[in-house]
Design a protein around this motif. Structure first.
Motif, PDB file in Angstrom:
ATOM      1  N   GLY A 124      -7.324   2.162  -3.611  1.00 46.70           N
ATOM      2  CA  GLY A 124      -9.016   2.339  -3.049  1.00 46.70           C
ATOM      3  C   GLY A 124      -9.842   1.331  -2.704  1.00 46.70           C
ATOM      4  O   GLY A 124     -10.280   1.196  -1.400  1.00 46.70           O
ATOM      5  N   ARG A 125      -9.491   0.149  -3.259  1.00 48.95           N
ATOM      6  CA  ARG A 125      -9.939  -1.235  -2.899  1.00 48.95           C
ATOM      7  C   ARG A 125      -9.747  -1.520  -1.664  1.00 48.95           C
ATOM      8  O   ARG A 125     -10.604  -1.982  -0.578  1.00 48.95           O
ATOM      9  N   ASN A 126      -8.421  -1.559  -1.258  1.00 42.07           N
ATOM     10  CA  ASN A 126      -7.746  -2.120   0.055  1.00 42.07           C
ATOM     11  C   ASN A 126      -8.130  -1.285   1.148  1.00 42.07           C
ATOM     12  O   ASN A 126      -8.523  -1.729   2.065  1.00 42.07           O
ATOM     13  N   ILE A 137     -10.910   0.695   1.297  1.00 42.78           N
ATOM     14  CA  ILE A 137     -12.263   0.369   1.512  1.00 42.78           C
ATOM     15  C   ILE A 137     -12.664  -0.857   2.313  1.00 42.78           C
ATOM     16  O   ILE A 137     -13.515  -0.741   3.251  1.00 42.78           O
ATOM     17  N   GLN A 138     -12.009  -1.895   2.135  1.00 44.74           N
ATOM     18  CA  GLN A 138     -12.005  -3.243   2.760  1.00 44.74           C
ATOM     19  C   GLN A 138     -11.590  -3.091   4.242  1.00 44.74           C
ATOM     20  O   GLN A 138     -12.106  -3.628   5.191  1.00 44.74           O
ATOM     21  N   PHE A 155      -6.853   2.411  -8.264  1.00 45.29           N
ATOM     22  CA  PHE A 155      -7.829   1.329  -8.039  1.00 45.29           C
ATOM     23  C   PHE A 155      -7.651   0.160  -7.116  1.00 45.29           C
ATOM     24  O   PHE A 155      -8.508   0.106  -6.248  1.00 45.29           O
ATOM     25  N   GLN A 156      -6.359  -0.297  -6.935  1.00 45.06           N
ATOM     26  CA  GLN A 156      -5.883  -1.132  -5.907  1.00 45.06           C
ATOM     27  C   GLN A 156      -5.986  -0.643  -4.583  1.00 45.06           C
ATOM     28  O   GLN A 156      -6.160  -1.308  -3.637  1.00 45.06           O
ATOM     29  N   GLU A 180       0.970  -1.268  -0.043  1.00 47.82           N
ATOM     30  CA  GLU A 180       0.033  -0.035   0.018  1.00 47.82           C
ATOM     31  C   GLU A 180       0.876   1.251   0.150  1.00 47.82           C
ATOM     32  O   GLU A 180       0.562   2.135  -0.691  1.00 47.82           O
TER      33      GLU A 180
END
Length: 404
Positions: free
Chosen positions: A394-396, A398-399, A391-392, A333
């Motif tokens: 942001g996904r991480n 949010i999770q 994209f990656q 990250e």
């Protein structure tokens, strides 16, 4: 966190700065002009500079682990300020055998190569006797999604047969480029991230053809350059596969993590030098009866630039420290963050410096700013475009942070 440089880094940084001041800075403009006019040739001064750098112990500074006589064994955190200093001159890293894509390729061979692969290719690279290229991106597919890559690597007896077309193969135009690391599919029917493999291809292998050199913003980045490369029925021994079939993504993650922050480190150096050039310029020019440095708008641009450079520098040090302490897997990250932040920061700061220089700012013969800008803009695409990292990441996020 304490990012105060240790004594080892301070000593190396002082020696590096002295070397650059004596040997690199005075040659910069002449070197840039010569290489732009003598495409795909090594500047006559380069071999001697490399000898001096190696004799001074300023050699293979990037390699994070001890490798015999070839490396001082710096951590990523220790290397960061050295890479920043090298980034102040675009061609500087090669003098110290610290330029991409060789750094990434050497790390691949050091971490994942077999003893025979290391003997044949890593040792000459560490010694600066040869250069290399990394062949990943393809013109026919959206290579930002690496699972799209369709170059085929098919085993036939004791050989692999490689067929495909690559482009933006940095380093492939260099006259000393002797080896490619190629990523392609060994099993199209395997699980999504187990289809790809990496393989070593000697540049002189029959079936390898340089289709054309590619220019970035109308410059060729000679002598290393970027190339479109055709691989047609290229046969190499099965021993040339790296780590094993289906492990290309595993190797790529180990290669690209440190490589991404190396670019960011160098870009911080380019941005810092751009800010210094901007400050010197606005103090030396007068418009409408005042020095440019006395205009509030100029002071704001300088202040913003100083803040943004320092923010990126600290984030880069944080990513480097995380890699050193916990490994690239746990630093993904932070690596994505700095890859998103640093190139855009550098592009913005350099653009301000160009504007402050007026017409001189876009003249490559007079300042390095235009070349710096092209480098920063290109890195927003290299090693994963901004959008993929966002994209990656942001996904991480949010999770991990679902909200209250």
């Amino acid at each position: 966190m304490n990012f105060e440089y240790n004594q080892k880094t301070k000593d190396l940084l002082a020696r590096l700065k002295a070397f650059i001041a004596e040997h690199i800075a005075p040659l910069d403009k002449e070197y840039t002009a010569w290489t732009s006019q003598n495409l795909w040739q090594v500047h006559p001064a380069m071999p001697g500079l490399k000898e001096k750098a190696r004799a001074a112990g300023l050699w293979n500074l990037f390699l994070p682990e001890e490798y015999g006589e070839y490396s001082p064994g710096l951590t990523n955190l220790e290397y960061a300020p050295l890479a920043e200093e090298m980034g102040r001159y675009l061609w500087c890293s090669e003098v110290f055998n610290c330029s991409a894509p060789d750094t990434g390729n050497m790390e691949v061979l050091a971490k994942y190569g077999s003893p025979a692969q290391r003997q044949q290719w890593l040792l000459p690279l560490l010694a600066g006797e040869i250069r290399s290229a990394f062949l990943m991106t393809e013109p026919e597919v959206a290579s930002s999604d690496a699972t799209n890559i369709c170059t085929s690597i098919v085993r036939e007896g004791d050989e692999y047969v490689v067929n495909g077309r690559k482009w933006w193969s940095t380093g492939a135009m260099h006259p000393d480029c002797k080896m490619y690391i190629v990523i392609g599919k060994t099993d199209p029917d395997a699980a999504r991230h187990q289809q790809q493999s990496m393989i070593l291809v000697p540049a002189a292998t029959p079936g390898v053809r340089i289709v054309r050199p590619l220019d970035a913003f109308h410059t060729y980045d000679s002598p290393f350059g970027h190339a479109e490369v055709e691989l047609k029925d290229v046969r190499v021994p099965v021993e040339n596969i790296i780590l094993g079939e289906g492990r290309g993504f595993e190797v790529a993650q180990g290669r690209l993590g440190p490589g991404r922050i190396h670019h960011c480190m160098r870009l911080i150096g380019a941005a810092q030098r751009s800010l210094e050039l901007m400050c010197a310029r606005v103090q030396s020019r007068t418009a409408f009866g005042r020095e440019l440095s006395k205009f509030s708008s100029i002071r704001q641009e300088v202040a913003r630039s100083a803040c943004e450079i320092e923010q990126a520098r600290l984030l880069t040090l944080s990513a480097a420290d995380k890699i050193d302490r916990e490994g690239i897997k746990h630093a993904k990250e932070l690596v994505s963050m700095i890859k998103i932040v640093a190139p855009t920061m550098a592009q913005t700061v350099i653009d301000r410096a160009i504007q402050a220089h007026g017409g001189m700012g876009v003249s490559g013969a007079d300042t390095p700013l235009a070349a710096f800008w092209a480098y920063a803009r290109s890195i927003r695409l290299a090693d994963g475009p901004d959008e993929v990292h966002m994209f990656q990441l942001g996904r991480n996020v949010i999770q991990r942070l679902p909200g209250a």
